[in-house]
Design a protein around this motif. Structure first.
Motif, mmCIF file in Angstrom:
data_model
loop_
_atom_site.group_PDB
_atom_site.id
_atom_site.type_symbol
_atom_site.label_atom_id
_atom_site.label_comp_id
_atom_site.label_asym_id
_atom_site.label_seq_id
_atom_site.Cartn_x
_atom_site.Cartn_y
_atom_site.Cartn_z
ATOM 1 N N PHE A 440 34.840 41.434 52.191
ATOM 2 C CA PHE A 440 35.362 41.595 50.824
ATOM 3 C C PHE A 440 35.614 40.221 50.191
ATOM 4 C CE2 PHE A 440 38.915 41.713 47.837
ATOM 5 C CZ PHE A 440 38.434 42.613 46.907
ATOM 6 N N ILE A 441 36.202 39.325 50.962
ATOM 7 C CA ILE A 441 36.458 37.970 50.448
ATOM 8 C C ILE A 441 35.149 37.335 50.005
ATOM 9 C CG2 ILE A 441 37.123 35.618 51.153
ATOM 10 C CD1 ILE A 441 39.266 36.896 52.981
ATOM 11 N N ALA A 442 34.137 37.404 50.869
ATOM 12 C CA ALA A 442 32.862 36.738 50.569
ATOM 13 C C ALA A 442 32.175 37.381 49.355
ATOM 14 C CB ALA A 442 31.951 36.786 51.787
ATOM 15 N N ALA A 443 32.203 38.719 49.286
ATOM 16 C CA ALA A 443 31.530 39.397 48.169
ATOM 17 C C ALA A 443 32.228 39.061 46.851
ATOM 18 C CB ALA A 443 31.524 40.910 48.410
ATOM 19 N N THR A 444 33.552 39.038 46.875
ATOM 20 C CA THR A 444 34.302 38.730 45.651
ATOM 21 C C THR A 444 34.044 37.291 45.220
ATOM 22 O OG1 THR A 444 35.983 40.237 46.465
ATOM 23 C CG2 THR A 444 36.600 38.857 44.595
ATOM 24 N N LEU A 445 34.053 36.388 46.197
ATOM 25 C CA LEU A 445 33.790 34.990 45.855
ATOM 26 C C LEU A 445 32.385 34.831 45.292
ATOM 27 C CD1 LEU A 445 35.405 33.155 48.903
ATOM 28 C CD2 LEU A 445 36.126 32.998 46.521
ATOM 29 N N ARG A 446 31.430 35.524 45.897
ATOM 30 C CA ARG A 446 30.046 35.394 45.407
ATOM 31 C C ARG A 446 29.959 35.806 43.937
ATOM 32 N NH1 ARG A 446 25.208 34.425 47.020
ATOM 33 N NH2 ARG A 446 25.825 34.152 49.182
ATOM 34 N N GLU A 447 30.582 36.917 43.638
ATOM 35 C CA GLU A 447 30.514 37.429 42.263
ATOM 36 C C GLU A 447 31.184 36.446 41.280
ATOM 37 O OE1 GLU A 447 32.164 41.415 42.071
ATOM 38 O OE2 GLU A 447 32.887 40.943 40.044
ATOM 39 N N VAL A 448 32.391 36.023 41.637
ATOM 40 C CA VAL A 448 33.160 35.185 40.700
ATOM 41 C C VAL A 448 32.589 33.762 40.634
ATOM 42 C CG1 VAL A 448 35.444 34.210 40.234
ATOM 43 C CG2 VAL A 448 35.236 36.586 40.987
ATOM 44 N N LEU A 449 32.152 33.235 41.773
ATOM 45 C CA LEU A 449 31.604 31.872 41.758
ATOM 46 C C LEU A 449 30.238 31.816 41.075
ATOM 47 C CD1 LEU A 449 32.664 30.532 45.283
ATOM 48 C CD2 LEU A 449 33.676 30.006 43.061
ATOM 49 N N THR A 450 29.516 32.921 41.114
ATOM 50 C CA THR A 450 28.236 32.962 40.390
ATOM 51 C C THR A 450 28.504 32.791 38.896
ATOM 52 O OG1 THR A 450 27.293 34.398 42.061
ATOM 53 C CG2 THR A 450 26.186 34.383 39.925
ATOM 54 N N GLU A 451 29.503 33.506 38.406
ATOM 55 C CA GLU A 451 29.871 33.387 36.991
ATOM 56 C C GLU A 451 30.426 31.979 36.697
ATOM 57 O OE1 GLU A 451 29.329 35.097 34.377
ATOM 58 O OE2 GLU A 451 30.640 33.929 33.038
ATOM 59 N N ALA A 452 31.228 31.467 37.629
ATOM 60 C CA ALA A 452 31.777 30.114 37.444
ATOM 61 C C ALA A 452 30.637 29.107 37.358
ATOM 62 C CB ALA A 452 32.714 29.758 38.593
ATOM 63 N N GLY A 453 29.613 29.305 38.171
ATOM 64 C CA GLY A 453 28.454 28.409 38.183
ATOM 65 C C GLY A 453 27.763 28.393 36.832
#
Ligand code: PLP
Length: 480
Positions: A440-453
């Motif tokens: 869950f941590i990794a999936a959430t980070l992927r989603e949010v960091l993709t947008e941050a990128g």
């Protein structure tokens, strides 16, 4: 919105002075109010669930809502709610000291309780000064610590802290503390491709600082096993072994500040054990009770207590609530649960997959580095992966405060986006977490960091003519 909720919001804004908080950010927004915890999860006043990706504040090792720990507190409060450790003792403090001495490495057998981590750091520095005065080296009083390291907010601990922006408004602080480089190999000024050489170089900077100050004036060096501020800097191989040699050579005490790293965070009771070094003092707090009551401790070697055992001597230092009976009873129940539930084993067996799951995020352009050990990781965000170009203050402000912190929370992950050094996301979940929570941590980070990128992409990049990575990490010798 219920009347209760409205009342809490109003009262929070009118009366509650929150710690390290920009209150202006809540002028037009609700204060997030957490009301309940269960296992690895927190629930807010609206009933929304969040994964506690920071264990509160590196505290909640066993997670939330445990009846055994709550009952240990209640039982102790009924039996003996309070008794100080000033010339008297009570059973749970005695038993806990005994247990901690058994866990602590080598002859670290003397346990001085405090109410929290900063007080443990204060205590360690005062002990170091007092010990050298009693043993004929009265000039030894200075402390060496590392750039960007956080050691607490009381004036002594703050003086040892290596974050100039947290200190300048309180100057003058306690004099006589000095900074050396930390072990940020991602931004190593030299030997970045050779961890052992880098570790030796970083450790040797401590010897240089001792020489510069005069060995007969330096009392102690304060180091975390894995430095938190800056985003998780583990020690390179051989680092602590070389630091130990240097401390022995110059008769300087090695204080392992394990306020975060002790009690399972790195898969061992103490970080010193994990990295195979012998400190003279360990400072700890936080996970010692998994947060069910406040407590800290300074654990000292036998030789440091010896002069205080002489006729008429005492360590003239103490805290009313240091070693509070409720807290020590909770700590005993906490450590019992660690053993019965094999909590350290859980961290060790999941550590490799936690790391590899997070490392997959490195395919995102904004993720420069993933580092840490055990259940303790930092993910450094960069503007340009190839050059390691970091964000300037304004960009970091927009990215971290303007987007990331809120978006992660919104997505149900409570963790920390921090820019005390270069921008990082910090993770330190409860030690009871398993693959489901890690995923869950990794999936959430992927989603949010993709947008941050995507947002970061819109920020201007350096021309490339500038000297590389503008890491705001100060390598220089910042004093006090
Ligand atoms: N030392 C270290 C390494 C810490 O991380 C902290 C707090 O996070 C402290 C000391 C201060 O602890 P406290 O906030 O309990 O005073």
């Amino acid at each position: 919105m219920s009347a209760d909720y409205e009342h809490l919001q109003r009262a929070a804004k009118d009366h509650l002075w929150m710690h390290f908080t920009r209150h202006d950010s809540y002028r037009d927004a609700d204060v997030p109010i957490m009301v309940r915890g269960e296992g690895a999860y927190l629930y807010d006043a609206h009933g929304k669930r969040y994964l506690d990706g920071l264990a509160g504040l590196f505290v909640s090792q066993l997670g939330h809502g445990r009846e055994d720990l709550a009952e240990a507190a209640a039982a102790q409060a009924k039996e003996l709610a309070f008794m100080p450790l000033w010339s008297y003792a009570h059973p749970s403090a005695i038993e806990l000291a005994d247990k901690i001495a058994a866990y602590a490495p080598g002859d670290l057998n003397r346990v001085f309780f405090t109410s929290g981590g900063g007080e443990a750091v204060e205590t360690a520095w005062k002990l170091a000064k007092n010990y050298f005065k009693l043993t004929g080296r009265p000039m030894k009083h200075k402390v060496i610590s590392r750039a960007i390291a956080y050691h607490g907010t009381t004036q002594g601990a703050l003086s040892i802290t290596g974050l100039p922006l947290l200190k300048q408004q309180f100057e003058p602080l306690v004099p006589s503390t000095f900074r050396v480089p930390n072990t940020n190999i991602y931004r190593a000024p030299q030997h970045g491709d050779d961890p052992e050489a880098f570790g030796r170089w970083a450790a040797d900077q401590i010897a240089v600082a001792i020489e510069n100050e005069g060995p007969d004036t330096v009392a102690a060096v304060f180091l975390e096993p894995v430095q938190n501020a800056g985003g998780c800097f583990p020690p390179p191989p051989g680092y602590f072994q070389r630091v130990r040699e240097i401390c022995d050579e110059y008769d300087v005490l090695l204080v392992s500040d394990e306020v975060i790293c002790a009690f399972g965070r790195l898969g061992h009771m103490f970080g010193a054990e994990r990295y195979g070094y012998q400190p003279d003092i360990i400072t700890c707090a936080k996970g010692i009770t998994s947060g069910y009551a406040p407590l800290g401790a300074m654990i000292a070697s036998e030789r440091l207590m010896e002069p205080f055992l002489a006729d008429g001597e005492m360590f003239a230092h103490g805290y009313t609530f240091g070693g509070h009976p409720v807290s020590t009873a909770v700590a005993l129940a906490n450590l019992r649960a660690f053993e019965e539930e094999k909590v350290l084993e859980n961290v060790r067996s999941n550590e490799a997959t936690f790391r590899s799951t997070l490392e997959r995020l490195k395919d995102l352009p904004i993720v420069g580095d993933v580092r840490g050990d055990g259940y303790f990781y930092g993910i450094e965000l960069v503007k340009d992966k190839a050059t390691k170009e970091t964000f300037d203050d304004d960009e970091s402000e927009r990215l971290l405060r303007g987007f990331l912190s809120g978006a992660l929370f919104e997505a149900g992950l409570y963790c920390r986006a921090d820019d005390r050094g270069d921008p990082v996301v910090q993770l330190s979940p409860p030690l009871i977490c398993g693959q489901e929570e890690i995923d869950f941590i990794a999936a959430t980070l992927r989603e949010v960091l993709t947008e941050a990128g995507k947002r970061a992409d819109l920020m201007p990049h350096s021309s490339g003519e500038e000297p590389a990575p503008g890491a705001r990490a100060a390598w220089g010798a910042e004093k006090n």
